[in-house]
Design an enzyme around this catalytic site. Structure first.
Site, PDB file in Angstrom:
ATOM      1  N   GLU A 154       0.815  -1.215   0.000  1.00 35.04           N
ATOM      2  CA  GLU A 154       0.000   0.000   0.000  1.00 35.04           C
ATOM      3  C   GLU A 154       0.847   1.263   0.000  1.00 35.04           C
ATOM      4  OE1 GLU A 154      -1.595  -0.062   4.429  1.00 35.04           O
ATOM      5  OE2 GLU A 154      -1.893  -1.993   3.471  1.00 35.04           O
ATOM      6  N   LYS A 156       2.539   4.537   1.179  1.00 33.97           N
ATOM      7  CA  LYS A 156       2.952   5.109   2.468  1.00 33.97           C
ATOM      8  C   LYS A 156       2.593   6.592   2.378  1.00 33.97           C
ATOM      9  CE  LYS A 156       6.878   5.325   5.619  1.00 33.97           C
ATOM     10  NZ  LYS A 156       6.754   6.707   5.964  1.00 33.97           N
ATOM     11  N   ASP A 158       2.345  10.381   3.224  1.00 35.95           N
ATOM     12  CA  ASP A 158       3.255  11.303   3.892  1.00 35.95           C
ATOM     13  C   ASP A 158       2.444  12.418   4.556  1.00 35.95           C
ATOM     14  OD1 ASP A 158       5.625  12.264   4.737  1.00 35.95           O
ATOM     15  OD2 ASP A 158       6.241  13.121   2.816  1.00 35.95           O
ATOM     16  N   TYR A 259      -5.324   2.973   7.808  1.00 40.40           N
ATOM     17  CA  TYR A 259      -4.631   1.804   7.251  1.00 40.40           C
ATOM     18  C   TYR A 259      -4.455   0.655   8.228  1.00 40.40           C
ATOM     19  CZ  TYR A 259      -0.988   4.965   8.986  1.00 40.40           C
ATOM     20  OH  TYR A 259      -0.264   5.844   9.729  1.00 40.40           O
ATOM     21  N   LYS A 347      10.948   3.020   0.972  1.00 39.70           N
ATOM     22  CA  LYS A 347      10.920   4.415   0.537  1.00 39.70           C
ATOM     23  C   LYS A 347      11.402   4.566  -0.898  1.00 39.70           C
ATOM     24  CE  LYS A 347      11.850   7.564   3.352  1.00 39.70           C
ATOM     25  NZ  LYS A 347      12.092   8.358   4.504  1.00 39.70           N
ATOM     26  N   CYS A 437      15.302  45.470   4.791  1.00 35.82           N
ATOM     27  CA  CYS A 437      14.576  44.899   3.661  1.00 35.82           C
ATOM     28  C   CYS A 437      15.354  45.146   2.368  1.00 35.82           C
ATOM     29  CB  CYS A 437      13.192  45.525   3.576  1.00 35.82           C
ATOM     30  SG  CYS A 437      12.339  45.095   2.058  1.00 35.82           S
ATOM     31  N   CYS A 440      13.200  47.858   0.250  1.00 38.92           N
ATOM     32  CA  CYS A 440      12.976  49.262   0.617  1.00 38.92           C
ATOM     33  C   CYS A 440      13.913  49.760   1.703  1.00 38.92           C
ATOM     34  CB  CYS A 440      11.532  49.466   1.052  1.00 38.92           C
ATOM     35  SG  CYS A 440      11.146  48.641   2.600  1.00 38.92           S
ATOM     36  N   CYS A 455       9.500  42.429   6.332  1.00 40.74           N
ATOM     37  CA  CYS A 455       9.593  43.860   6.096  1.00 40.74           C
ATOM     38  C   CYS A 455       8.268  44.455   6.578  1.00 40.74           C
ATOM     39  CB  CYS A 455       9.773  44.137   4.603  1.00 40.74           C
ATOM     40  SG  CYS A 455       9.504  45.889   4.247  1.00 40.74           S
ATOM     41  N   CYS A 460       6.353  49.054   0.864  1.00 40.81           N
ATOM     42  CA  CYS A 460       7.584  48.484   0.295  1.00 40.81           C
ATOM     43  C   CYS A 460       7.317  48.082  -1.165  1.00 40.81           C
ATOM     44  CB  CYS A 460       7.982  47.270   1.120  1.00 40.81           C
ATOM     45  SG  CYS A 460       9.204  46.239   0.325  1.00 40.81           S
TER      46      CYS A 460
END
Ligand code: IVH
Length: 711
Positions: A154, A156, A158, A259, A347, A437, A440, A455, A460
């Site tokens: 099945e 996996k 994430d 699962y 994996k 920044c 600006c 910022c 800006c």
């Protein structure tokens, strides 16, 4: 989720572990023969004191990264790198068992506990899975286990691991994995996930294990409306479960796949995993798609099919899980301290490539967030050419030691955003994000709960430009011909200085046509695009203003609940007890109300809205097309579950609206009817609680028929 990280221990456990380490070093362990230790690892050629040093260092580092990954949701190294470190520690511990810390991160399932949640002792240990890092290793395990046996193969998923506890058919607790023994009780947050039933059709007691996740599409939409704050769907999913306010969770498009399940009552008994999963499906839980039962000898072919499909499944998966199907064989095989011997995670290879950092620049987003980016020598990764990779923030840069000239490994995190994951060869000195920044020059700020620099200047230039780009983007006002480059040019050349100026651009047509790259044709495409945007629904106008917390979902909720015009929103917000009426909207929490108040009491925002209004933008939701007869008049409908005759189910709601009713996406005391089909989850309970009429598909068809409505 990288398996090894599942085996982490709580970061806070580190001091205790250190103590043990000290004691052990006093003992001066003797050299251990590798053969005696049971593993022959030719890479381990260390004296006990060298090994001890490395083991202690690895423990410390692994705990640190587990903390970054699980608690802060901010991993600073790649999963692959982490897994390598974890493996190395396991190998060293096998070779030098006397040096092993009893609190080693390799021994426990780990912890993502959060002090703000009540603790819940799991009814069963919530174990992790042993990883295999190559197909060869997986086949080896199958060979040793039983190549003739059937295995469930099945996806996996994430996402974020979760346990759901149902007592006599009622969801009693939703709990994170935590330490594997004790988890955080996040029931209130779990209840907001629509695909999790609050009540089962059978009064059964069952403990389910699953993964809360988000599809790539939902992630992209949500992330866009949250100013691109999240690195990938996994981070967003696990972060969501730990929100303090469940109304904030309700706004997030979370889903679940279950699962595994355990039925503690003697009356429910199974022989195989697939029988359990069949029952889980009958109980209306979503299960991972594509699951197959295959003989051990056929596993490679099945894996190939999964790999081919990976790109098209639409949800994040980092590999496969292989589980022995027969439960009595499982029992005979048993468990190690933190994982079952009858299953393995497999994996997929991490998509990573090496490149060189040739420069570093920064993006100042419309919210002011400053994101450093590495410009790299172009590489092709997962189907696209990558020339920029995010460096996230200063903490990340420091952690990895990133500088210009470094050779780095770049991945596509969650297969979306390219990111620098590791430094192979360091470059010049570690890079420092400037304290002012870059656009600006205003002094940047750090905000509570954020590692990013911001910022603070709303004027800006980069913030304003990105705000205009957002406004014009396809998902928002969809202004044809007006992309990033054009907005930058128009802003830099002072044709526009805010979104309202776009609607005055027509007056500057002649001089614009004189500009290089702006021929008659492209100018008329842009001007037409701007003109057409005046036809966009109010909900787009509202969410395109770029106001804090007012993305597409909040805009829709406001409109659905009667705030159908800008005026009505402004009025509601400016009223003294505004918070109360807005807070009544399910899915709108205190932080959104505060943001709404802040925005709509700001003179600048009000002025901008007025200018857009006089430009002809829609400041009111369009009246919905209605039929002559209005049998649903005065009714407010909500829908949940799936239906044979209405696919997608919105078709049923379209009929309700066309024939006079209103539809809402969540139930409140004002809702009059819930159309409920198989799979309808928490809404049924909510409807019962609030006395909302629950209507089946059959009854709905009957009502349509009675009113002579064809569908
Ligand atoms: S079975 C006793 N099946 O992966 C083992 N886990 O690295 C029970 N996961 O902690 C886990 N998809 O959070 C299983 N189809 C799947 C899965 C899955 C994702 C997660 C789970 C687990 C981790 C192990």
């Amino acid at each position: 989720m990288p398996k090894a990280k599942d085996s982490k221990s709580k970061a806070k456990g580190a001091p205790a572990a250190k103590k043990t380490a000290k004691k052990k070093s006093e003992k001066k362990p003797e050299a251990v023969s590798l053969e005696r230790a049971g593993t022959v690892n030719d890479k381990i050629d260390l004296s006990p004191s060298e090994a001890e040093k490395e083991i202690r260092a690895l423990e410390k580092e692994i705990r640190h990264h587990q903390y970054q990954y699980y608690v802060k949701n901010l991993p600073t190294i790649s999963d692959l790198k982490f897994d390598q470190m974890f493996r190395r520690l396991q190998d060293l511990e096998k070779a030098f068992p006397d040096l092993m810390d009893p609190a080693s991160p390799t021994l426990s399932v780990g912890s993502d506990l959060d002090k703000d949640f009540q603790k819940f002792t799991h009814r069963l240990p919530v174990l992790s899975l042993e990883n295999t890092y190559s197909e060869e290793e997986l086949l080896d395990w199958i060979q040793k286990t039983d190549p003739e046996a059937l295995y469930s193969l099945e996806w996996k998923i994430d996402g974020a691991s979760i346990m759901l506890y149902y007592e006599n058919g009622i969801l009693s607790n939703g709990v994170t994995r935590g330490t594997g023994g004790v988890g955080d009780d996040v029931t209130d947050n779990i209840r907001t996930i629509r695909s999790i039933p609050l009540r089962l059709e059978e009064s059964v007691t069952v403990y389910l294990r699953g993964e809360v996740y988000m599809t790539y599409k939902d992630f992209e939409d949500f992330n866009e409306s949250s100013e691109g704050r999240y690195a990938n769907p996994r981070n967003l999913s696990s972060g969501s479960l730990k929100q303090k306010n469940s109304s904030d969770v309700a706004k997030r498009p979370l889903r679940i796949f279950t699962y595994d399940a355990f039925f503690p009552e003697a009356k429910v008994r199974f022989q195989t995993h697939s029988e359990i999963m069949k029952k889980v499906e009958e109980l209306k839980f979503p299960v991972p798609p594509d699951t197959v039962l295959v003989k051990g000898t056929q596993i490679s072919e099945a894996i190939r099919k999964f790999k081919k499909k990976k790109e098209s499944v639409g949800f994040p998966t980092d590999g496969l899980v292989v589980k022995l199907n027969d439960l009595s064989t499982r029992q005979a095989l048993g468990y190690t301290s933190h994982s079952p011997r009858w299953a393995r995670a497999f994996k997929f290879d991490a998509m990573m490539k090496e490149s060189k950092i040739v420069g570093i620049d920064y993006a100042v987003g419309r919210t002011g967030k400053i994101t450093p980016r590495a410009e790299i020598e172009p590489i092709s990764l997962a189907g696209t050419t990558v020339t920029f990779a995010t460096l996230h923030n200063q903490d990340y840069i420091n952690e990895l030691g990133i500088g210009i000239g470094a050779i780095v490994r770049v991945s596509k995190r969650g297969e979306i955003i390219p990111a620098v994951e590791e430094v192979v060869t360091p470059g010049e000195k570690v890079f420092q994000i400037p304290r002012s920044c870059p656009s600006c020059g205003t002094k940047t700020e750090k905000r509570e709960d954020s590692v990013d620099a911001f910022c603070p200047n709303p004027d800006c230039p980069d913030r304003v430009k990105n705000g205009i780009i957002f406004f014009s983007s396809r998902k928002q006002m969809d202004i044809e011909g007006l992309g990033e480059k054009q907005v930058e040019f128009l802003y830099d050349k002072k044709y526009i200085k805010d979104i309202a100026d776009l609607y005055e651009l027509q007056k500057k047509k002649d001089s614009l046509m004189e500009e290089e790259g702006f021929g008659e044709k492209s100018v008329s495409i842009i001007l037409n695009g701007i003109e057409n945007s005046k036809k966009k629904d109010f909900k787009f106008v509202l969410s395109s203003l770029g106001l804090r917390e007012v993305g597409p979902k909040v805009s829709e909720l406001l409109i659905e609940h009667g705030y159908e015009s800008m005026d009505s929103i402004i009025k509601a917000v400016q009223k003294e007890n505004s918070a109360e009426s807005l807070m009544e909207i399910p899915g709108i929490g205190p932080s959104t109300v505060a943001a709404l108040v802040e925005s709509f009491t700001d003179k600048k925002v009000i002025k901008l809205v007025e200018r857009l209004k006089s430009a002809g933008l829609k400041m009111k939701a369009d009246p919905i097309q209605k039929a002559d007869k209005q049998p649903f008049l005065g009714q407010i409908w909500c829908v949940s579950g799936s239906f044979e005759n209405f696919q997608p189910r919105e078709k049923a709601m379209d009929l309700v609206v066309y024939y006079g009713g209103r539809k809402v996406s969540s139930i409140s005391s004002k809702t009059t009817h819930l159309l409920a089909g198989p799979g309808a989850g928490s809404k049924v309970d909510k409807a019962k609680e609030l006395g909302v009429a629950i209507v089946s598909e059959e009854e709905f068809l009957e009502t349509l028929k009675k009113n002579g409505i064809k569908y």
